[in-house]
Design a protein around this motif. Structure first.
Motif, PDB file in Angstrom:
ATOM      1  N   ASN A  74      24.155  14.830  21.242  1.00 57.92           N
ATOM      2  CA  ASN A  74      25.525  14.103  21.177  1.00 57.92           C
ATOM      3  C   ASN A  74      25.785  14.473  22.883  1.00 57.92           C
ATOM      4  O   ASN A  74      26.609  13.822  23.817  1.00 57.92           O
ATOM      5  CB  ASN A  74      26.254  14.360  20.680  1.00 57.92           C
TER       6      ASN A  74
ATOM      7  N   ALA B 282      32.241   4.544  26.777  1.00 55.45           N
ATOM      8  CA  ALA B 282      32.607   5.021  25.345  1.00 55.45           C
ATOM      9  C   ALA B 282      32.111   3.623  24.813  1.00 55.45           C
ATOM     10  O   ALA B 282      31.598   3.300  23.591  1.00 55.45           O
ATOM     11  CB  ALA B 282      33.497   4.906  24.969  1.00 55.45           C
ATOM     12  N   LEU B 283      32.566   2.644  25.226  1.00 53.35           N
ATOM     13  CA  LEU B 283      31.689   1.351  25.035  1.00 53.35           C
ATOM     14  C   LEU B 283      30.197   1.146  25.006  1.00 53.35           C
ATOM     15  O   LEU B 283      29.636   0.420  23.705  1.00 53.35           O
ATOM     16  CB  LEU B 283      31.848   0.729  25.743  1.00 53.35           C
TER      17      LEU B 283
ATOM     18  N   ARG C 140      28.174   4.076  23.803  1.00 53.48           N
ATOM     19  CA  ARG C 140      27.612   5.402  22.932  1.00 53.48           C
ATOM     20  C   ARG C 140      28.253   4.234  21.737  1.00 53.48           C
ATOM     21  O   ARG C 140      27.768   4.451  20.697  1.00 53.48           O
ATOM     22  CB  ARG C 140      29.134   6.436  23.360  1.00 53.48           C
ATOM     23  N   THR C 141      28.933   3.029  22.077  1.00 53.91           N
ATOM     24  CA  THR C 141      29.286   2.589  20.120  1.00 53.91           C
ATOM     25  C   THR C 141      28.383   1.497  20.414  1.00 53.91           C
ATOM     26  O   THR C 141      27.901   0.885  19.142  1.00 53.91           O
ATOM     27  CB  THR C 141      31.020   2.436  20.367  1.00 53.91           C
ATOM     28  N   ASN C 142      27.863   0.729  21.436  1.00 57.39           N
ATOM     29  CA  ASN C 142      26.959  -0.859  21.228  1.00 57.39           C
ATOM     30  C   ASN C 142      25.696  -0.155  21.236  1.00 57.39           C
ATOM     31  O   ASN C 142      25.099  -0.749  20.904  1.00 57.39           O
ATOM     32  CB  ASN C 142      27.155  -1.414  22.417  1.00 57.39           C
TER      33      ASN C 142
ATOM     34  N   LYS D 282      23.546   4.863  17.317  1.00 57.22           N
ATOM     35  CA  LYS D 282      23.978   5.808  16.431  1.00 57.22           C
ATOM     36  C   LYS D 282      23.980   7.013  15.611  1.00 57.22           C
ATOM     37  O   LYS D 282      22.796   7.254  16.351  1.00 57.22           O
ATOM     38  CB  LYS D 282      23.026   4.535  15.187  1.00 57.22           C
ATOM     39  N   LYS D 283      25.063   7.072  15.971  1.00 61.51           N
ATOM     40  CA  LYS D 283      24.646   8.541  14.922  1.00 61.51           C
ATOM     41  C   LYS D 283      23.636   8.379  14.190  1.00 61.51           C
ATOM     42  O   LYS D 283      24.020   8.463  12.918  1.00 61.51           O
ATOM     43  CB  LYS D 283      26.366   8.850  14.924  1.00 61.51           C
TER      44      LYS D 283
ATOM     45  N   SER E 141      22.259  11.660  18.591  1.00 63.89           N
ATOM     46  CA  SER E 141      22.567  10.263  18.367  1.00 63.89           C
ATOM     47  C   SER E 141      21.059   9.530  18.705  1.00 63.89           C
ATOM     48  O   SER E 141      20.150   9.953  19.566  1.00 63.89           O
ATOM     49  CB  SER E 141      23.492   9.848  18.777  1.00 63.89           C
TER      50      SER E 141
END
Length: 271
Positions: free
Chosen positions: A160, A168-169, A171-173, A176-177, A183
């Protein structure tokens, strides 16, 4: 402890340079000694000469794979030399998107190591094209000589703290953690990258089509002058007119011999 002699080091260095283009200076003798020490002990070799005879008589297979994995350096990280990615998104992709025939965009991440570079490229492309992406073939070829690095790349699992360097976007899109420590790249992005084992010292590059963009960063610093110039010429021959070559910021091309045109530090174009 088994110690490599100067004569043995010269033999290994000559073999490595002839087959993989990596130029090992005398001060790398202790590095080779340390990296191969465990292999010799584990397999019962009594000297580096004995090990040398073994790997050179077994051209290929598991023994050679182990040797390559030990001698190569696979150091990379997400967003390394970030200005390259900014230039790609803001200057290169708009031009290529307007002129690529058949919506076929070809990008090669040469010496892709553990996969951070090609996955970054895939995320940039996905974000750039957005909903139009479905109409494009933008799969990225990612190659390396290290099977160990390619295994990590194909798995797409990263700590991570490494992923934290990304927007940040993204990491979100695109991730998957798995847990508090790591991740994994989502399948949508994984499917955009084709990983292959490939030695840049091959005399002929076996690709059917030329590339619009080639990334080969922080690799040629390990090559001597003639080897580097031969590789650059092969890259040039495999680049579409109007296409780009990205190299590391610690590297440069010889302006008197290369056919590429300088664009900005570590970025060149075939015109």
């Amino acid at each position: 402890m088994i110690t490599i002699t100067e004569k043995e080091f010269v033999k290994f260095a000559a073999y490595i340079e002839a087959n993989y283009g990596i130029h090992l200076k005398k001060e790398k003798q202790s590095l080779i000694n340390g990296r191969l020490q465990g292999v010799l002990i584990e397999n019962g070799f009594k000297s580096f000469s004995e090990y040398y005879d073994f790997i050179t008589s077994h051209n290929g297979g598991e023994a050679m794979t182990t040797f390559i994995n030990k001698i190569t350096t696979n150091h990379t990280f997400f967003m390394r030399e970030a200005e390259h990615f900014t230039f790609l998104k803001e200057n290169v992709l708009p031009v290529l998107a307007a002129h690529c025939r058949d919506k076929d965009l070809r990008i090669w991440s040469a010496a892709c190591s553990s996969g951070e570079e090609p996955y970054t490229l895939a995320m940039i492309i996905d974000e750039f094209f957005g909903r139009e992406k479905v109409w494009w073939d933008t799969k990225i070829l990612a190659t390396d000589i290290s099977d160990k690095a390619l295994t990590i790349a194909r798995n797409g699992e990263y700590a991570n703290d490494k992923v934290a360097a990304l927007p940040a976007l993204w990491r979100t899109n695109y991730f998957k953690k798995l847990d508090r420590e790591s991740s994994i790249v989502v399948e949508k992005i994984k499917n955009e990258v084709i990983f292959r084992n490939f030695n840049l010292m091959e005399k002929v590059f076996p690709f059917k089509k030329k590339f619009h963009v080639i990334f080969c960063r922080n690799v040629m610093i390990y090559f001597d002058g003639p080897t580097k110039e031969q590789l650059v010429q092969k890259f040039y021959d495999m680049t579409e007119y109007g296409g780009y070559l990205f190299i590391g910021h610690s590297e440069s091309l010889n302006k008197d011999t290369t056919q590429y045109k300088y664009v900005m530090p570590a970025v060149y174009r075939k015109e």
